[in-house]
Write a protein that holds these residues in place. Structure first.
Motif, PDB file in Angstrom:
ATOM      1  N   CYS A   2      -0.767 -12.121   1.094  1.00 34.02           N
ATOM      2  CA  CYS A   2      -1.769 -11.842   0.620  1.00 34.02           C
ATOM      3  C   CYS A   2      -3.110 -12.183   0.002  1.00 34.02           C
ATOM      4  CB  CYS A   2      -2.012 -10.363  -0.183  1.00 34.02           C
ATOM      5  SG  CYS A   2      -3.119  -9.344  -0.675  1.00 34.02           S
ATOM      6  N   GLN A  20      -6.161 -10.443  -2.904  1.00 29.97           N
ATOM      7  CA  GLN A  20      -5.481  -9.663  -4.351  1.00 29.97           C
ATOM      8  C   GLN A  20      -5.361 -11.518  -4.578  1.00 29.97           C
ATOM      9  OE1 GLN A  20      -5.138  -6.997  -5.765  1.00 29.97           O
ATOM     10  NE2 GLN A  20      -6.529  -7.274  -3.336  1.00 29.97           N
ATOM     11  N   HIS A  22      -2.803  -4.190   5.803  1.00 32.81           N
ATOM     12  CA  HIS A  22      -2.412  -4.207   4.105  1.00 32.81           C
ATOM     13  C   HIS A  22      -3.526  -4.777   4.330  1.00 32.81           C
ATOM     14  CE1 HIS A  22      -0.113  -6.046   0.851  1.00 32.81           C
ATOM     15  NE2 HIS A  22      -0.593  -6.648   0.993  1.00 32.81           N
ATOM     16  N   HIS A  74      -5.735  -2.499   1.147  1.00 36.68           N
ATOM     17  CA  HIS A  74      -6.007  -3.019  -0.923  1.00 36.68           C
ATOM     18  C   HIS A  74      -7.649  -2.208  -0.556  1.00 36.68           C
ATOM     19  CE1 HIS A  74      -4.280  -5.528  -1.789  1.00 36.68           C
ATOM     20  NE2 HIS A  74      -3.494  -6.132  -0.659  1.00 36.68           N
ATOM     21  N   GLU A 112       0.470  -4.595  -4.514  1.00 39.52           N
ATOM     22  CA  GLU A 112       0.731  -5.245  -2.964  1.00 39.52           C
ATOM     23  C   GLU A 112       1.917  -3.494  -2.849  1.00 39.52           C
ATOM     24  OE1 GLU A 112      -0.757  -7.572  -2.135  1.00 39.52           O
ATOM     25  OE2 GLU A 112      -1.489  -8.203  -3.529  1.00 39.52           O
ATOM     26  N   HIS A 128       4.677  -9.952  -4.947  1.00 39.39           N
ATOM     27  CA  HIS A 128       4.818  -9.339  -3.330  1.00 39.39           C
ATOM     28  C   HIS A 128       5.969  -9.247  -3.509  1.00 39.39           C
ATOM     29  CE1 HIS A 128       0.659 -11.659  -2.750  1.00 39.39           C
ATOM     30  NE2 HIS A 128       0.938 -10.273  -1.898  1.00 39.39           N
TER      31      HIS A 128
HETATM   32 ZN   LIG Z   1      -2.271  -7.225  -1.453  1.00 37.21          ZN
END
Ligand SMILES: [Zn+2]
Length: 709
Positions: free
Chosen positions: A19, A22, A482, A487, A512, A569
């Motif tokens: 990700c 983040q 995702h 988010h 996450e 994660h």
């Molecule tokens: Zn993420």
């Protein structure tokens, strides 16, 4: 920050993705993260046939030590204009021109060692079938892979395996003297005597970056950023240079070597006319050519500022360039070039040279746009409590690019994503570019399918077939949902602070998991078929299979026996799958199967599993919206942290048998100018398939630095 491909390899294997949105700049630093070619290596023998079609394109090219070497394609290249191709060609030359810098930064003797080993490999009189020669070539490949003699990931010195000091000496003696990097008047014997301890004594230059808290990180690290300094010296130097309350602080020390002479410090800036000047002036010459064919005035301006920075060495100029770079968001072509990441410096100040030439990935960008254009629909249909839905949601803008080639610290290992620039004030005031590198991740993905992990851990033949057919798209959509929808979704209850404050150490795994749950929930929604993002719901089913398999089994392979899960994660993923396993147990939604002493997890009811994901999403959103620390702790601790020790042992044993190389690197595509007299008539892209040959070719054409800098 650049997110290294070994990391993404691990994650792609585990679940799919890393990700980007983040990851705050530089707070979650992961350091960077090699095969067998024929013994006889010639510099120009590896051109892959130009007509290699997509289906026969060989992804895996080599395997040595703890490394595998892959190839990747640049699908969008053929659609570019001649001017764009020309720009890419010039940028490739600019990228490669600085590659010696990375070697020298990692260790003062790297270039001398590399050139000596290359001289042996190039010498016509050497017996290329002998064991010592093979051992030397294998060692040289590791050196190429790591841009020096220290392991690219652990930073420990790599000792030549299967090669004795006597063998090394004999090979150098038979090498062509004109190819060896001999100092004026230096004999072969003197060179051998000088290099032998550097190569074979494990105590000399043991680590490029020594982070042992009991030792002086600066004095005991072998990198070439500091000469004669201690940690205390560097701290003092930084303090002297730091202006307090500066709203736009420069990145102190980013582009220089620091040398102590007596009680004073001498700073040697990396610029034209300064240290590494010979390589940097080549870079500048190619960047100037690229300016002439820039796509937009903004891009031309940015390239101009980069050139200014290389000429002045001024860090204010670097910041001016970074601002111009981050504001250039419309060009299809982009370049990362400079002293960027500071993982190679134990003090985190000095940047290692890297370059990445890239183009926008049209197909993926279109997918992202389709999704973000529907962000409100996704928000309105979300199973979360209505009060936590955003009335006006905007999808997170995320971009996917295709790497065209990398050099320096971004090659042979490559990042899977990039989030730059690093200077916090520039990120705050001007934003940052956050991209995933689609073609590199896709190559890793394809290689994962060759390595037997799926066959070993897949629960049955239908699952395997579905994965073979749909895994790439399933992974891509999972990442997109995702990032773009997950988010961006949801809001806090009035008066509640952000998750970092309320959920503290559980904020990241909860966030996450929340983004994953949004993605999982919609992956089985017919809406995605209607939007033509997937041909059928089988893609969603493949995503569910992969998620469960990775979360409950495969990801454990990367955790040491006896350890619990630490990474956010990983915790988030296990929490989701473990919770769903437990909640759906009465209905056998996910079934634990034992066959021949091996454990599998098979999804039996996709519709019910989707409902469970929706239910958990609602709860996780409630936890975030209300800042419910206790519930976050309970959910993560009871489902996301602990590992079944027996199962862990089993997974590690099954994984070990597959002999999957832990680290991944790439052969770079090569842009070749087709000349018409003195004019470049066209630029072609070639995909070489011989790692060693490419490295030798690079060395022949792009060695601009002396062995001592
Ligand atoms: Zn993420």
């Amino acid at each position: 920050m650049t997110l290294r491909s070994n990391l993404t390899a691990a994650l792609s294997l585990l679940g799919p993705w890393l990700c980007l949105s983040q990851l705050p700049a530089c707070t979650n630093k992961k350091p960077d993260v090699p095969v067998v070619v024929p013994a006889a290596v010639t510099a120009k023998a590896d051109k892959a046939p130009a007509a290699e079609s997509k289906s026969d394109f060989k992804i895996t090219a080599d395997r040595f030590a703890d490394v595998r070497i892959l190839r990747y394609r640049v699908a969008g290249f053929d659609k570019l204009s001649k001017q764009q191709k020309l720009a890419l060609y010039y940028l490739q030359q600019a990228a490669l021109s600085g590659r010696d810098i990375t070697y020298d930064q990692r260790y003062a003797h790297n270039l001398q060692i590399k050139r000596t080993l290359e001289a042996v490999v190039r010498s016509p009189g050497i017996d290329k079938s002998s064991k010592p020669y093979e051992a030397l070539l294998s060692y040289l490949k590791r050196v190429w892979f790591a841009n020096g003699i220290h392991h690219h990931y652990s930073s420990k010195k790599m000792l030549p395996e299967g090669l004795s000091a006597e063998d090394f000496a004999a090979l150098v003696r038979s090498a062509d003297a004109s190819l060896l990097p001999l100092d004026s008047g230096q004999t072969k014997e003197a060179l051998i005597a000088q290099l032998t301890p550097l190569l074979f004594d494990p105590a000399i230059a043991a680590k490029a970056v020594n982070k042992d808290p009991g030792q002086d990180a600066v004095a005991t690290s072998a990198n070439h950023f500091y000469v004669g300094l201690t940690k205390e010296d560097v701290e003092r130097y930084v303090k002297e240079r730091t202006v307090s309350d500066d709203p736009t602080p420069i990145s102190v020390g980013l582009n220089s070597q620091l040398v102590k002479s007596g009680s004073s410090f001498e700073e040697r800036p990396w610029r034209v006319g300064g240290m590494y000047g010979a390589a940097l002036s080549e870079c500048v010459a190619w960047l100037q050519k690229a300016m002439e064919v820039a796509e937009t005035p903004t891009q031309r301006d940015a390239l101009g500022r980069l050139i200014t920075f290389y000429r002045t060495g001024s860090l204010e100029d670097w910041d001016r360039y970074s601002v111009a770079w981050v504001e250039d968001t419309t060009s299809k072509i982009d370049l990362i070039h400079g002293f960027i990441e500071t993982y190679g410096d134990p003090m985190g100040l000095r940047g290692t040279y890297e370059a990445l030439v890239q183009i926008e990935d049209d197909e993926a960008t279109k997918r992202m746009h389709t999704l973000s254009g529907q962000a409100q629909w996704f928000e309105d249909q979300s199973p979360i409590d209505a009060q936590y839905r955003k009335p006006n949601v905007v999808g997170v803008s995320a971009r996917v690019i295709e790497a065209v080639m990398g050099a320096g610290a971004t090659s042979p290992t490559m990042p899977g994503g990039i989030n730059l620039p690093n200077a916090p004030w520039i990120r705050q005031q001007h934003g940052s570019k956050s991209v995933t590198i689609g073609n590199v991740l896709a190559a890793i993905d394809e290689a994962e399918r060759d390595n037997g992990v799926l066959e070993e851990f897949g629960a049955g033949s239908r699952e395997l077939e579905r994965a073979k057919e749909n895994a790439s798209l399933a992974r891509a959509l999972l990442i997109d949902l995702h990032e773009v929808i997950g988010h961006a979704s949801g809001r806090l209850a009035p008066g509640i602070s952000g998750a970092n404050e309320t959920l503290r150490q559980y904020a990241s795994p909860i966030e996450e998991a929340r983004a994953d749950l949004v993605a999982l929930y919609y992956l089985l929604d017919p809406k995605l078929v209607t939007l033509k993002l997937m041909p059928s719901l089988d893609v969603g089913r493949a995503a569910y299979d992969a998620f469960v398999r990775n979360a409950l089994l495969v990801q454990l392979a990367r955790v040491s026996l006896g350890d619990d899960l630490e990474e956010a994660h990983m915790r988030g993923r296990q929490m989701i799958a473990h919770w769903a396993l437990e909640q759906g147990a009465a209905d056998s939604v996910i079934e634990k199967v034992s066959r021949g002493g091996k454990t599998y997890f098979a999804v039996r009811d996709y519709v019910k599993l989707r409902k469970l994901f929706g239910k958990l999403l609602a709860e996780v959103q409630r936890i975030k919206s209300q800042g419910d620390f206790e519930s976050a702790r309970e959910l993560i601790e009871s489902h996301g942290v602990k590992v079944d020790r027996e199962l862990h042992k089993e997974v590690r044993a099954r994984y070990a048998v597959l002999n999957v190389a832990p680290y991944t690197g790439f052969i770079q595509p090569e842009l070749v100018a087709v000349m018409n007299g003195s004019e470049i008539a066209d630029v072609k892209i070639e995909y070489p398939d011989d790692f060693a040959a490419q490295q030798l070719r690079y060395s022949e054409r792009f060695s601009f630095l002396p062995v001592r800098n």
